[in-house]
Design an enzyme around this catalytic site. Structure first.
Site, PDB file in Angstrom:
ATOM      1  N   CYS A 191      -1.379   5.786   9.938  1.00 14.45           N
ATOM      2  CA  CYS A 191      -0.061   5.517  10.485  1.00 14.45           C
ATOM      3  C   CYS A 191      -0.168   4.303  11.399  1.00 14.45           C
ATOM      4  O   CYS A 191      -0.936   4.302  12.359  1.00 14.45           O
ATOM      5  CB  CYS A 191       0.411   6.727  11.273  1.00 14.45           C
ATOM      6  SG  CYS A 191       1.994   6.490  12.069  1.00 14.45           S
ATOM      7  N   GLU A 226       0.829  -1.196   0.000  1.00 22.34           N
ATOM      8  CA  GLU A 226       0.000   0.000   0.000  1.00 22.34           C
ATOM      9  C   GLU A 226       0.869   1.254   0.000  1.00 22.34           C
ATOM     10  O   GLU A 226       1.949   1.282   0.588  1.00 22.34           O
ATOM     11  CB  GLU A 226      -0.927   0.005   1.223  1.00 22.34           C
ATOM     12  CG  GLU A 226      -1.940  -1.133   1.182  1.00 22.34           C
ATOM     13  CD  GLU A 226      -2.890  -1.130   2.363  1.00 22.34           C
ATOM     14  OE1 GLU A 226      -4.020  -1.626   2.196  1.00 22.34           O
ATOM     15  OE2 GLU A 226      -2.511  -0.645   3.452  1.00 22.34           O
ATOM     16  N   CYS A 261       6.478  -4.065  15.913  1.00 18.99           N
ATOM     17  CA  CYS A 261       6.026  -3.071  16.886  1.00 18.99           C
ATOM     18  C   CYS A 261       4.579  -3.377  17.276  1.00 18.99           C
ATOM     19  O   CYS A 261       3.736  -3.614  16.421  1.00 18.99           O
ATOM     20  CB  CYS A 261       6.139  -1.670  16.303  1.00 18.99           C
ATOM     21  SG  CYS A 261       7.837  -1.190  15.913  1.00 18.99           S
TER      22      CYS A 261
END
Length: 372
Positions: free
Chosen positions: A345, A91, A129
């Site tokens: 994000c 993406e 993460c």
């Protein structure tokens, strides 16, 4: 792979070298593909005869294809789903800004309309993460230099891209060679993007930061810090164990001495985890010897399984005030854009079963404004 991207510069240079073809023809090939991405390479004008045979048998103008594109309701954000030659999907997100609609330091902001492309460097990510959906994919593969550039070519069909941020899927410095090659293409003909309008984000791959300025002078470095305490950082970013904060800060000090450039610090705001006033003071003390811009990022939920919550606006404001008021550190809050498409994000994760109309986008404040 049967064919290489014409933007895979190492392979193209090698083939031209072997055939005795001047490398000066390469930007001419790229210019044609940039302007005519669906064209046949036989249509590139004025090349040596031997070049056409090489292009026809070993390269493709575009090895990737645009699978879908989703526009936000305000038309300011477009998320591109791009299918690679091996079938994988990545993406990229186009963000449009009209700086005339706001002010900076009480004055009209310069520039007018411009667009930023948030670009991917890998399929998936090794960093895992805990606040990032891309990490849930695991690591699939690195993108080639050509596959990185092709995202830019696809994006040009939607907007005239002026800024690039390597903040999409993947850890850019874990695909260092391809990212360096791609950026050198972006800053040369025919793209001619300004180095100061390209930003590479990293969780802190120290050995790559140590050579970043030598390989990419003028390119902006952004560091996903997210905590000023090593223990907290390792809890939310497991890969941080390999990059202890003292060593990371030493590498950033050395980088800044060589580059004389601001460093952009990314800090995701997690309620009760890293957003307390004491955390702001810790961060201020950690960064006070560097010239930085801290970008506070509102956490975008990544599903019901996530244990993290978004910091309140008051907590974000208080955190910002500590950094600004006590430590004189320039601090911004990441701008929210395209809240009706899934390109946020930390939310870039390829799942073709989910609709492209759910989620929120919170991407970097326009990099040109952060330079001011």
């Amino acid at each position: 792979m049967a064919f290489r991207s014409v933007f895979d510069v190492g392979a193209l240079r090698n083939e031209f070298d072997i055939a005795g073809i001047s490398l000066q023809f390469i930007p001419q090939v790229w210019k044609h593909v940039r302007q005519n991405p669906s064209s046949n390479l036989d249509e590139v004008p004025s090349l040596p005869t031997a070049a056409y045979l090489i292009l026809r048998t070993k390269f493709k103008a575009m090895t990737s294809s645009l699978s879908s594109a989703a526009d936000s309701k305000d038309r300011l954000t477009t998320k591109l789903l791009i299918r690679l030659q091996n079938g994988s999907l990545v993406e990229a997100v186009v963000m449009r800004y009209d700086t005339r609609l706001g002010k900076y330091a009480g004055k009209p902001r310069p520039g007018g309309q411009r667009s930023t492309l948030c670009i991917s460097s890998q399929v998936g990510c090794k960093m895992a993460c805990k606040f990032c959906a891309t990490g849930t994919m695991g690591f699939k593969n690195n993108l080639s230099c050509g596959e990185i550039i092709e995202q830019l070519v696809h994006a040009f069909q939607f907007s005239d891209i002026r800024n690039i941020v390597f903040m999409g899927m993947g850890e850019p410095l874990n695909n260092y060679t391809a990212v360096v090659e791609a950026i050198k293409i972006m800053t040369g003909p025919p793209f001619q993007l300004s180095p100061r309008r390209i930003t590479v984000s990293t969780v802190g791959i120290i050995h790559c930061i140590n050579k970043f300025h030598d390989d990419l002078p003028g390119i902006n470095l952004a560091v996903s810090l997210h905590a000023s305490d090593q223990e907290i950082r390792c809890q939310i970013m497991p890969a941080a164990r390999a990059f202890p904060l003292p060593r990371l800060m030493e590498s950033l000090q050395n980088y800044q001495k060589k580059s004389h450039q601001k460093i952009f610090i990314e800090y995701i705001m997690l309620h009760g985890v890293n957003d307390l006033e004491q955390h702001a003071h810790q961060l201020g003390k950690l960064l006070q010897t560097l010239e930085v811009v801290v970008n506070l990022i509102p956490f975008n939920p990544i599903g019901s399984s996530s244990s993290f919550k978004t910091s309140t606006k008051d907590d974000v404001k208080r955190f910002q005030q500590v950094l600004r008021g006590t430590y004189s550190i320039r601090t911004t809050v990441r701008q929210q854009m395209g809240e009706d498409i899934a390109g946020a994000c930390g939310q870039l994760v390829v799942d073709v079963s989910r609709p492209m109309s759910a989620g929120s986008v919170g991407l970097l404040s326009d990099i040109e404004d952060l330079h001011m």
